[in-house]
Design a protein around this motif. Structure first.
Motif, PDB file in Angstrom:
ATOM      1  N   MET A   1       0.843  -1.195   0.000  1.00 34.49           N
ATOM      2  CA  MET A   1       0.000   0.000   0.000  1.00 34.49           C
ATOM      3  C   MET A   1       0.888   1.258   0.000  1.00 34.49           C
ATOM      4  N   PRO A   2       0.640   2.215  -0.922  1.00 39.05           N
ATOM      5  CA  PRO A   2       1.468   3.428  -0.890  1.00 39.05           C
ATOM      6  C   PRO A   2       1.190   4.247   0.366  1.00 39.05           C
ATOM      7  N   LEU A   3       2.230   4.797   0.930  1.00 34.92           N
ATOM      8  CA  LEU A   3       2.072   5.601   2.139  1.00 34.92           C
ATOM      9  C   LEU A   3       2.029   7.076   1.779  1.00 34.92           C
ATOM     10  N   ALA A   4       1.307   7.845   2.594  1.00 37.58           N
ATOM     11  CA  ALA A   4       1.385   9.293   2.427  1.00 37.58           C
ATOM     12  C   ALA A   4       2.852   9.683   2.620  1.00 37.58           C
ATOM     13  N   HIS A   5       3.305  10.731   1.916  1.00 35.55           N
ATOM     14  CA  HIS A   5       4.725  11.040   1.988  1.00 35.55           C
ATOM     15  C   HIS A   5       5.138  11.436   3.409  1.00 35.55           C
ATOM     16  N   ILE A   6       6.390  11.153   3.687  1.00 37.52           N
ATOM     17  CA  ILE A   6       6.947  11.480   5.001  1.00 37.52           C
ATOM     18  C   ILE A   6       7.200  12.982   5.027  1.00 37.52           C
ATOM     19  N   GLU A   7       6.857  13.607   6.104  1.00 39.92           N
ATOM     20  CA  GLU A   7       6.998  15.062   6.114  1.00 39.92           C
ATOM     21  C   GLU A   7       7.758  15.541   7.338  1.00 39.92           C
ATOM     22  N   CYS A   8       8.691  16.436   7.084  1.00 39.91           N
ATOM     23  CA  CYS A   8       9.401  17.088   8.174  1.00 39.91           C
ATOM     24  C   CYS A   8       8.496  18.213   8.671  1.00 39.91           C
ATOM     25  N   VAL A   9       8.135  18.199   9.947  1.00 42.64           N
ATOM     26  CA  VAL A   9       7.152  19.163  10.438  1.00 42.64           C
ATOM     27  C   VAL A   9       7.726  20.092  11.509  1.00 42.64           C
ATOM     28  N   GLY A  10       9.040  20.157  11.574  1.00 42.97           N
ATOM     29  CA  GLY A  10       9.671  21.036  12.544  1.00 42.97           C
ATOM     30  C   GLY A  10      11.136  20.673  12.565  1.00 42.97           C
ATOM     31  N   PRO A  11      11.958  21.469  13.281  1.00 45.86           N
ATOM     32  CA  PRO A  11      13.378  21.151  13.333  1.00 45.86           C
ATOM     33  C   PRO A  11      13.582  19.726  13.860  1.00 45.86           C
ATOM     34  N   ASP A  12      14.145  18.869  13.033  1.00 45.17           N
ATOM     35  CA  ASP A  12      14.458  17.480  13.411  1.00 45.17           C
ATOM     36  C   ASP A  12      13.222  16.637  13.744  1.00 45.17           C
ATOM     37  N   VAL A  13      12.056  17.048  13.265  1.00 41.68           N
ATOM     38  CA  VAL A  13      10.838  16.292  13.614  1.00 41.68           C
ATOM     39  C   VAL A  13      10.109  15.837  12.352  1.00 41.68           C
ATOM     40  N   TYR A  14       9.776  14.538  12.321  1.00 41.79           N
ATOM     41  CA  TYR A  14       9.005  13.981  11.215  1.00 41.79           C
ATOM     42  C   TYR A  14       7.626  13.556  11.712  1.00 41.79           C
ATOM     43  N   TRP A  15       6.616  13.823  10.860  1.00 39.93           N
ATOM     44  CA  TRP A  15       5.273  13.286  11.124  1.00 39.93           C
ATOM     45  C   TRP A  15       5.259  11.843  10.640  1.00 39.93           C
ATOM     46  N   VAL A  16       4.900  10.913  11.509  1.00 41.81           N
ATOM     47  CA  VAL A  16       4.822   9.500  11.114  1.00 41.81           C
ATOM     48  C   VAL A  16       3.459   8.910  11.502  1.00 41.81           C
ATOM     49  N   GLY A  17       2.454   9.765  11.505  1.00 44.48           N
ATOM     50  CA  GLY A  17       1.120   9.319  11.923  1.00 44.48           C
ATOM     51  C   GLY A  17       0.364   8.630  10.793  1.00 44.48           C
ATOM     52  N   THR A  18      -0.935   8.478  11.006  1.00 42.58           N
ATOM     53  CA  THR A  18      -1.783   7.852   9.985  1.00 42.58           C
ATOM     54  C   THR A  18      -3.050   8.683   9.822  1.00 42.58           C
ATOM     55  N   ILE A  19      -3.556   8.664   8.592  1.00 39.32           N
ATOM     56  CA  ILE A  19      -4.764   9.434   8.305  1.00 39.32           C
ATOM     57  C   ILE A  19      -5.922   8.454   8.177  1.00 39.32           C
ATOM     58  N   ASP A  20      -6.980   8.699   8.939  1.00 40.71           N
ATOM     59  CA  ASP A  20      -8.151   7.818   8.908  1.00 40.71           C
ATOM     60  C   ASP A  20      -9.238   8.515   8.078  1.00 40.71           C
ATOM     61  N   TRP A  21      -9.204   8.257   6.765  1.00 37.56           N
ATOM     62  CA  TRP A  21     -10.144   8.934   5.858  1.00 37.56           C
ATOM     63  C   TRP A  21     -11.570   8.435   6.052  1.00 37.56           C
ATOM     64  N   SER A  22     -11.727   7.252   6.623  1.00 38.03           N
ATOM     65  CA  SER A  22     -13.040   6.599   6.631  1.00 38.03           C
ATOM     66  C   SER A  22     -13.830   6.781   7.917  1.00 38.03           C
TER      67      SER A  22
END
Ligand SMILES: Cc1cc2nc3c(=O)[nH]c(=O)nc-3n(C[C@H](O)[C@H](O)[C@H](O)COP(=O)(O)O)c2cc1C
Length: 393
Positions: A1-22
């Motif tokens: 399954m393709p993942l939403a892209h990894i995003e840097c959301v602050g100095p040295d911080v990555y968002w690694v959560g999940t989106i519940d569209w349903s």
């Protein structure tokens, strides 16, 4: 399954959560726009993961983390809150991170241990507001915010990066690809969703909110990274804080009347419409056959006035009106409100009396009431019109 892209959301911080569209119903809360379970990786020589996700997304979550760093490289896992939406992936996460130490406060550890007894067998560290965690290049300060939203809740603050990991604080239920409010097309829409969240989740905890804001006032914040929905940075942080400050001191309340009713054959609905027409302030009608309790709470949140109406059915108010009144009572959204009550009956006039009892026990003030037999006559119309013009100002 393709993942939403990894995003840097602050100095040295990555968002690694999940989106519940349903997700559309969240313990009774109607999440019309879905939600997300946000988790963050703080990159340091001692890599730290902050919060987990709903177990339904455990596999995706671990895959996303491993796109940023090997699972074996994570040193700490901080749990800010024990509720299932943030914690049910915890057992799977602990099992997948061979070198991790679970970090949380005493109450949270107790709650997590009850929910997932297996966690007791993993290395863990109990922290408090007076025990910061020193990483190699960052430190983490734990800010207890009990009852925001459970007794175990805490914020985690990184002073070097001026980041507040706020968990349920400042969150909203929305599924979207953006991560920050300043990327989203309408900040007003996000504020509305945050109000809906406050009304339906944090309503009873205004006092605790005030305490959390006192803490927030003493630290510098460049980022508020939430556990649901969008996060805040830059000037938008001021919008989020203002909304919370207003709510903590009931300043969100405006000259507005939310008219909540149920009607089988149309009589009570006609009265609701009459009240709406006679009130010379903003009104919102909530037809309980068409509108969920989440919206009912959203509108009660900023209303100085409520009007609640029910026919007498089987010798009492309808179960739907009773449920709405009890829901608002639990959320402290009747407390301090001025309430007008109305109802229709055929042979025993009970509904309005039932409502008086609920409203008074909820800390609302009954400013007026009127019940009538089957259908409004001219005298009823006159009485209600006069009441509303006189009482709702
Ligand atoms: C299933 C049912 C049960 C009812 N039970 C009572 C009752 O216990 N006492 C009473 O005074 N009226 C009772 N009524 C009459 C309603 O209160 C009355 O018709 C009222 O005007 C309905 O308001 P509405 O037109 O907004 O639905 C009942 C009506 C229905 C349909």
């Amino acid at each position: 399954m393709p993942l939403a892209h990894i995003e840097c959301v602050g100095p040295d911080v990555y968002w690694v959560g999940t989106i519940d569209w349903s997700v559309r119903v969240f313990h009774g809360y109607h999440t019309d726009e879905g939600s997300s379970y946000n988790s963050y990786l703080l990159m340091d020589d001692e890599i730290t993961l902050i919060d987990t996700v709903h177990v339904r997304f455990a596999t995706e979550f671990l895959e996303r983390i491993s796109q940023v760093t090997p699972l074996s490289s994570i040193k700490y896992l901080i749990m800010n809150h024990a509720e299932n939406d943030h914690s049910s992936a915890l057992p799977a996460t602990l099992a997948a991170l061979p070198n991790v130490t679970l970090v949380t406060n005493k109450t949270c550890f107790e709650h997590l241990s009850l929910l997932y007894p297996v966690i007791k067998s993993y290395p863990h560290l109990i922290v408090s507001g007076s025990t910061p965690l020193k990483l190699k290049t960052h430190s983490l300060v734990f800010v207890p915010v009990p009852l925001l939203h459970w007794p175990d809740s805490m914020f985690t603050y990184c002073p070097e990066s001026k980041i507040l990991f706020s968990n349920d604080g400042f969150g909203q239920h929305i599924a979207c690809s953006e991560r920050f409010t300043d990327q989203f097309k309408s900040i007003d829409h996000i504020i509305k969703l945050m109000r809906e969240y406050n009304a339906n989740i944090l309503g009873p905890f205004q006092q605790q909110l005030g305490i959390a804001l006192q803490v927030a006032g003493t630290i510098q914040i460049d980022y508020i990274l939430t556990a649901h929905g969008l996060s805040w940075r830059g000037a938008d942080i001021g919008r989020a804080l203002t909304e919370y400050v207003n709510f903590a001191s009931n300043k969100q309340i405006t000259k507005k009347m939310t008219i909540i009713f149920q009607s089988i054959n149309g009589s009570v609905k006609n009265t609701a419409m009459l009240i709406a027409n006679e009130a010379n302030i903003l009104v919102q009608l909530i037809d309980l056959d068409r509108t969920d309790l989440t919206k009912c709470a959203l509108h009660a949140y900023d209303s100085e006035y409520l009007a609640i109406g029910s026919p007498t059915i089987h010798g009492q108010i309808t179960p739907q009106v009773e449920a709405a009144a009890h829901y608002l009572k639990g959320l402290k959204l009747i407390k301090g409100r001025k309430v007008y009550l109305f109802g229709s009956f055929c042979w025993n006039d009970k509904a309005v009396n039932d409502l008086v009892d609920i409203v008074e026990s909820a800390g609302g003030t009954v400013i007026g009431q009127h019940s009538y037999k089957l259908k409004l006559n001219n005298a009823d119309i006159q009485k209600i019109s006069t009441d509303i013009k006189k009482l709702v100002i």
